[in-house]
Design a protein around this motif. Structure first.
Motif, short mmCIF file in Angstrom:
data_model
loop_
_atom_site.label_atom_id
_atom_site.label_comp_id
_atom_site.label_asym_id
_atom_site.label_seq_id
_atom_site.Cartn_x
_atom_site.Cartn_y
_atom_site.Cartn_z
N GLU A 259 0.90 -1.41 0.07
CA GLU A 259 -0.09 0.17 0.13
C GLU A 259 0.78 1.28 0.03
OE1 GLU A 259 -3.35 0.23 2.75
OE2 GLU A 259 -2.82 -1.74 3.52
N LEU A 260 2.13 1.16 0.52
CA LEU A 260 2.83 2.36 0.72
C LEU A 260 3.37 3.30 -0.13
CD1 LEU A 260 4.11 4.08 3.22
CD2 LEU A 260 5.99 2.31 3.07
N PRO A 261 3.56 2.48 -1.45
CA PRO A 261 3.87 3.46 -2.65
C PRO A 261 2.85 4.55 -3.05
CG PRO A 261 4.65 1.20 -3.06
CD PRO A 261 3.75 1.14 -1.77
N ALA A 262 1.60 4.37 -2.86
CA ALA A 262 0.52 5.09 -3.46
C ALA A 262 0.42 6.24 -2.20
CB ALA A 262 -0.78 4.41 -3.29
N VAL A 263 0.60 5.81 -1.16
CA VAL A 263 0.55 6.77 -0.02
C VAL A 263 1.65 7.80 0.10
CG1 VAL A 263 0.73 6.99 2.61
CG2 VAL A 263 -0.45 5.17 1.67
N LEU A 264 2.85 7.32 -0.25
CA LEU A 264 4.10 8.20 -0.40
C LEU A 264 3.93 9.07 -1.54
CD1 LEU A 264 6.70 5.75 0.75
CD2 LEU A 264 5.83 7.52 2.08
N GLU A 265 3.54 8.67 -2.45
CA GLU A 265 3.39 9.39 -3.79
C GLU A 265 2.51 10.44 -3.70
OE1 GLU A 265 3.74 10.88 -7.73
OE2 GLU A 265 5.07 9.22 -6.70
N ALA A 266 1.42 10.29 -2.95
CA ALA A 266 0.36 11.30 -2.71
C ALA A 266 1.12 12.67 -1.80
CB ALA A 266 -1.01 10.58 -2.21
N ASP A 267 1.99 12.17 -0.69
CA ASP A 267 2.37 12.93 0.10
C ASP A 267 3.71 13.45 -0.18
OD1 ASP A 267 0.26 12.67 1.55
OD2 ASP A 267 1.04 11.24 3.18
N LYS A 268 4.12 13.25 -1.06
CA LYS A 268 5.74 13.46 -1.48
C LYS A 268 5.78 14.98 -1.58
CE LYS A 268 5.79 13.08 -6.45
NZ LYS A 268 6.39 12.23 -7.73
N GLY A 269 5.12 15.56 -2.10
CA GLY A 269 5.24 17.17 -2.22
C GLY A 269 4.98 18.13 -1.02
N PHE A 270 4.50 17.52 0.03
CA PHE A 270 4.29 18.00 1.29
C PHE A 270 5.24 18.78 1.85
CE2 PHE A 270 2.03 18.24 5.51
CZ PHE A 270 0.85 18.31 5.15
N ALA A 271 6.32 18.47 2.09
CA ALA A 271 7.66 19.08 2.56
C ALA A 271 8.03 20.28 1.50
CB ALA A 271 8.90 18.18 2.72
#
Length: 275
Positions: A259-271
């Protein structure tokens, strides 16, 4: 060295805007009025701009764009709005020490936050609280960088690939405490809820946390997963081989990594959006 001595050596303690302080005071208030919170956010143009930018990012945008803080509040709800405000406030509270990779620091912090949210969901732990804990798990490191720069510089140079547990051990050996204790003390000074203070404090020793506190274990697992992904440059299969042992008992790590890749992809621009 006492933690109080470290805090006294930091010339200007990080502080957060009043709107964030108001939100912190309302963490446990079930009768919070989202409209009044939105009005307060609008009074702080810096926080308001960041919240709108985050609300319209890939992670939160949904089917339409938000044009105002009030619209964002109605669409996202209080819990997510609070997360955005705290994320904006916390990242804006710290200045980068000379030579310190602050962008990389927040990138790692938000990755841990994303993993914490994913881990919390099936356990009935409030996902936005878990995200906040992940985001703030290593803020104590920023105070160590500022308060004892000579020691921090040596650790930075000699331990570029050092894991959190080793870093905590070396800091404790030199100072008598590590970044989890420092971060928990800062969370206390900011009057964050005790469950967040405890999650930060116990992250490197989750088995010592009270049995009714699942967040330290969630945070410890999230940190370990983030470190494994960094070590193996995102190779999920290699990371899976290292994520074993009592810390992960009862957790289907393979399914989580799926599940993790989709989650990280969605959040990767946060910082980057908060920079």
């Amino acid at each position: 060295m006492e933690i109080s001595a470290l805090f006294s050596q930091v010339h200007s303690l990080p502080c957060i805007p009043k709107v964030a302080q108001d939100l912190i005071q309302q963490f446990d208030n079930p009768h919070t009025n989202v409209d009044s919170i939105a009005r307060n956010i609008s009074l702080d143009p810096v926080i308001a701009a960041k919240v709108l930018r985050l609300a319209n990012s890939a992670r939160f945008r949904g089917s339409r764009e938000s044009a105002s803080v009030e619209d964002t509040a109605m669409r996202l709800g209080f819990n997510t709005l609070r997360t955005l405000v705290l994320a904006s406030a916390v990242t804006g509270a710290f200045q980068a020490p000379p030579g310190f990779d602050l962008k990389g620091f927040w990138g790692h912090s938000f990755q841990v936050a994303s993993i914490s949210r994913l881990l919390a969901k099936p356990r009935g732990v409030a996902v936005e609280i878990a995200f906040t804990c992940g985001m703030m798990h290593n803020i104590g490191e920023l105070l160590i960088q500022t308060g004892v720069p000579e020691l921090a510089e040596r650790l930075n140079q000699n331990g570029k690939d050092m894991g959190a547990a080793q870093r905590v051990a070396l800091e404790t050996l030199q100072l008598g405490f590590g970044f989890p204790e420092v971060g928990a003390e800062l969370a206390r000074l900011w009057q964050l809820p005790e469950l967040i203070q405890h999650a930060i404090a116990y992250q490197s020793r989750p088995t010592q946390a009270p049995a009714d506190m699942p967040l330290p274990r969630v945070l410890a697992q999230a940190v370990s997963i983030a470190e494994a992904l960094r070590q193996y440059q995102g190779d999920m299969n290699k990371a899976l081989e290292t994520l074993q042992g009592p810390l992960f008992d009862g957790l289907d790590v393979a399914s989580l990594l799926d599940e993790l890749p989709a989650v990280l992809e969605a959040d990767k621009g946060f910082a980057e959006l908060l920079g």
